[in-house]
Scaffold this active site. Structure first.
Site, PDB file in Angstrom:
ATOM      1  N   ARG A 162       8.262  -0.186   0.001  1.00  0.00           N
ATOM      2  CA  ARG A 162       8.564  -1.484  -0.638  1.00  0.00           C
ATOM      3  C   ARG A 162       7.826  -1.683  -1.963  1.00  0.00           C
ATOM      4  O   ARG A 162       8.440  -2.012  -2.982  1.00  0.00           O
ATOM      5  CB  ARG A 162       8.218  -2.614   0.334  1.00  0.00           C
ATOM      6  CG  ARG A 162       9.258  -2.773   1.425  1.00  0.00           C
ATOM      7  CD  ARG A 162       8.769  -3.739   2.479  1.00  0.00           C
ATOM      8  NE  ARG A 162       7.862  -3.061   3.379  1.00  0.00           N
ATOM      9  CZ  ARG A 162       8.112  -2.846   4.669  1.00  0.00           C
ATOM     10  NH1 ARG A 162       9.211  -3.296   5.205  1.00  0.00           N
ATOM     11  NH2 ARG A 162       7.256  -2.206   5.432  1.00  0.00           N
ATOM     12  N   ILE A 163       6.497  -1.476  -1.958  1.00  0.00           N
ATOM     13  CA  ILE A 163       5.721  -1.762  -3.172  1.00  0.00           C
ATOM     14  C   ILE A 163       5.945  -0.663  -4.214  1.00  0.00           C
ATOM     15  O   ILE A 163       6.110  -0.951  -5.406  1.00  0.00           O
ATOM     16  CB  ILE A 163       4.218  -1.921  -2.835  1.00  0.00           C
ATOM     17  CG1 ILE A 163       4.029  -3.129  -1.914  1.00  0.00           C
ATOM     18  CG2 ILE A 163       3.392  -2.070  -4.101  1.00  0.00           C
ATOM     19  CD1 ILE A 163       2.636  -3.272  -1.325  1.00  0.00           C
ATOM     20  N   ASP A 205       6.939  11.281  -1.608  1.00  0.00           N
ATOM     21  CA  ASP A 205       6.955  10.559  -0.335  1.00  0.00           C
ATOM     22  C   ASP A 205       7.566  11.488   0.705  1.00  0.00           C
ATOM     23  O   ASP A 205       8.625  12.073   0.470  1.00  0.00           O
ATOM     24  CB  ASP A 205       7.829   9.281  -0.490  1.00  0.00           C
ATOM     25  CG  ASP A 205       7.646   8.283   0.643  1.00  0.00           C
ATOM     26  OD1 ASP A 205       7.596   8.721   1.805  1.00  0.00           O
ATOM     27  OD2 ASP A 205       7.581   7.088   0.350  1.00  0.00           O
ATOM     28  N   THR A 255      -3.663   0.429  -6.073  1.00  0.00           N
ATOM     29  CA  THR A 255      -3.572  -0.943  -5.541  1.00  0.00           C
ATOM     30  C   THR A 255      -3.227  -0.885  -4.057  1.00  0.00           C
ATOM     31  O   THR A 255      -2.751  -1.877  -3.497  1.00  0.00           O
ATOM     32  CB  THR A 255      -2.496  -1.780  -6.288  1.00  0.00           C
ATOM     33  OG1 THR A 255      -1.234  -1.127  -6.166  1.00  0.00           O
ATOM     34  CG2 THR A 255      -2.841  -1.976  -7.743  1.00  0.00           C
ATOM     35  N   SER A 256      -3.459   0.280  -3.426  1.00  0.00           N
ATOM     36  CA  SER A 256      -3.054   0.417  -2.022  1.00  0.00           C
ATOM     37  C   SER A 256      -4.231   0.257  -1.063  1.00  0.00           C
ATOM     38  O   SER A 256      -4.424  -0.821  -0.498  1.00  0.00           O
ATOM     39  CB  SER A 256      -2.320   1.730  -1.814  1.00  0.00           C
ATOM     40  OG  SER A 256      -1.677   1.717  -0.576  1.00  0.00           O
ATOM     41  N   ARG A 257      -5.015   1.300  -0.879  1.00  0.00           N
ATOM     42  CA  ARG A 257      -6.212   1.219  -0.051  1.00  0.00           C
ATOM     43  C   ARG A 257      -7.269   2.122  -0.676  1.00  0.00           C
ATOM     44  O   ARG A 257      -6.970   3.250  -1.108  1.00  0.00           O
ATOM     45  CB  ARG A 257      -5.938   1.678   1.385  1.00  0.00           C
ATOM     46  CG  ARG A 257      -5.212   0.661   2.259  1.00  0.00           C
ATOM     47  CD  ARG A 257      -6.051  -0.585   2.562  1.00  0.00           C
ATOM     48  NE  ARG A 257      -5.324  -1.546   3.386  1.00  0.00           N
ATOM     49  CZ  ARG A 257      -4.575  -2.539   2.930  1.00  0.00           C
ATOM     50  NH1 ARG A 257      -4.446  -2.718   1.620  1.00  0.00           N
ATOM     51  NH2 ARG A 257      -3.967  -3.375   3.757  1.00  0.00           N
ATOM     52  N   ASP A 311      -7.629  -1.897  -7.547  1.00  0.00           N
ATOM     53  CA  ASP A 311      -7.664  -3.233  -6.934  1.00  0.00           C
ATOM     54  C   ASP A 311      -8.321  -3.121  -5.556  1.00  0.00           C
ATOM     55  O   ASP A 311      -8.555  -4.124  -4.898  1.00  0.00           O
ATOM     56  CB  ASP A 311      -6.226  -3.771  -6.795  1.00  0.00           C
ATOM     57  CG  ASP A 311      -6.186  -5.205  -6.272  1.00  0.00           C
ATOM     58  OD1 ASP A 311      -6.962  -6.032  -6.796  1.00  0.00           O
ATOM     59  OD2 ASP A 311      -5.400  -5.499  -5.358  1.00  0.00           O
ATOM     60  N   GLU A 338     -15.207  -1.398  -0.100  1.00  0.00           N
ATOM     61  CA  GLU A 338     -15.075  -2.776  -0.618  1.00  0.00           C
ATOM     62  C   GLU A 338     -15.552  -3.839   0.373  1.00  0.00           C
ATOM     63  O   GLU A 338     -15.882  -4.956  -0.033  1.00  0.00           O
ATOM     64  CB  GLU A 338     -13.618  -3.067  -1.020  1.00  0.00           C
ATOM     65  CG  GLU A 338     -12.652  -3.179   0.158  1.00  0.00           C
ATOM     66  CD  GLU A 338     -11.211  -3.428  -0.281  1.00  0.00           C
ATOM     67  OE1 GLU A 338     -10.751  -2.780  -1.238  1.00  0.00           O
ATOM     68  OE2 GLU A 338     -10.548  -4.283   0.352  1.00  0.00           O
TER      69      GLU A 338
END
Ligand code: NAI
Length: 330
Positions: free
Chosen positions: A156-157, A176, A233-235, A259, A264
């Protein structure tokens, strides 16, 4: 029915209370600033449900403690569930549900914001202009039109990100193991090695799993185009932070936007401005002018928060009614 909401920020309260009222469920929500772990699990005493976020720890000891306090359901207000020991949850008979998709565009747009900022140095330009320095030296960017962007994870992202980049005139490559059919209209799906070798920008959008932990390590970084940009921006743990610091120091990696960060948990979602940062790797990252960090805010739009709250309460409704839940995991 009571639900303990862990890692609750003011915006979580606002949107969950609103959704709870709209759903008309007899649920009482108890909010706790604390993150969930084996020590804070006792806060859920008397609650049948807990509601958690990305940095709450649902390892076996936490799950056993929750179960002991009477908890029977875990509602994740996020898509990723890498922080849950699903085998232990199944053994305890816990209901676990997530919010698989709320606003993939929110994360994709944040990814674009990071790419744009880092590429055109607007984070530095902002500070310079406020200091009365209008020199342009060191602010040269690259025209994104015509650049090649590799999207790892075309779900999706990844797909939403690829659509935006395609619209900007970038050549989009994807990698993928189970590529989305819609991606084929935007770009070629290629092996990881080829994607790393051909891309000017590599953007990570796959889930964190045993297979993807440190997907970007020394070997992957060595394959990347010299001077390329890496965006995550995933993990956080998709990237080996030490390897990335090495690649930045050697000038092999051109720039980095994140991100999310491997460690974190103790930092993000809290005001640490008056404190000394103990994490040496994070502190080192902050010294690079070509590194841009945001504190896991990719999801943070009003629309996404509204959606997250509504789906979380729908999952609660399924649990309360003993219905099959489309968002159950495990
Ligand atoms: P999704 O499930 O729609 O797509 C993930 C894609 O990654 C799938 O197509 C899957 O086949 C692919 N994939 C799995 N293993 C792979 C591998 N080894 N290499 C390449 N691709 C692989 O998930 P969605 O909604 O696109 O979310 C992706 C990730 O984004 C989530 O797992 C989560 O970690 C992260 N996320 C970050 C947010 C933030 O605020 N920064 C917010 C929401 C999600």
């Amino acid at each position: 029915m009571q639900m303990a909401v862990f890692s609750a920020r003011p915006y979580d309260r606002q949107f969950l209370d609103q959704a709870n009222q709209q759903a008309g469920l007899p649920a009482r929500l108890l909010y706790y600033d604390a993150a969930l772990d084996v020590h804070t699990a006792a806060l859920a005493e008397g609650c049948q449900l807990v509601c958690v976020f990305v940095n709450d720890r649902l390892d076996a000891p936490s799950l056993r403690a929750l179960h002991g306090h009477g908890v029977r359901a875990v509602l994740l207000r996020c898509a990723g569930y890498n922080n849950v020991d699903l085998a232990e949850a199944a053994r305890l008979g816990l209901f676990v549900a997530r919010v698989p998709a709320y606003s993939p565009e929110a994360v994709a747009e944040h990814t674009l914001a990071l790419i744009m900022t880092l590429n055109r140095h607007t984070h530095r330009a902002y500070n310079r202009v406020r200091e009365g320095n209008f020199m342009l030296d060191g602010l040269i960017g690259r025209t994104l039109h015509g650049r090649t962007v590799g999207v790892i994870g075309t779900g999706r992202i990844g797909l939403a990100t690829a659509r935006i980049l395609h619209g900007l005139g970038c050549t989009v490559l994807g990698h993928d193991p189970a590529p989305s059919a819609a991606f084929a209209e935007l770009g070629d799906v290629v092996p990881l090695t080829e994607l790393l070798q051909r891309s000017d920008i590599v953007s990570l959008h796959c889930p964190l799993s045993e297979q993807t932990t440190h997907l970007i390590d020394d070997a992957a970084l060595a394959l990347m185009n010299p001077g390329a940009m890496l965006v995550n921006t995933s993990r956080g743990a998709l990237v080996d932070t030490e390897a990335v610091i090495g690649a930045l120091k050697s000038r092999r990696l051109g720039s980095l936007a994140i991100d999310v960060y491997e460690q974190e948990g103790p930092l993000f979602f809290q005001d640490r401005s008056g404190q000394i940062i103990e994490d040496e790797l994070f502190a080192r990252l902050m010294t690079f002018p070509n590194v841009l960090v945001t504190g896991h805010q990719g999801f943070l739009t009003g629309e996404a928060l509204e959606e997250i709250a509504a789906i979380t309460l729908a999952n609660l409704g399924d649990f309360a009614a003993g219905r099959a839940c489309a968002n159950a995991v495990g």
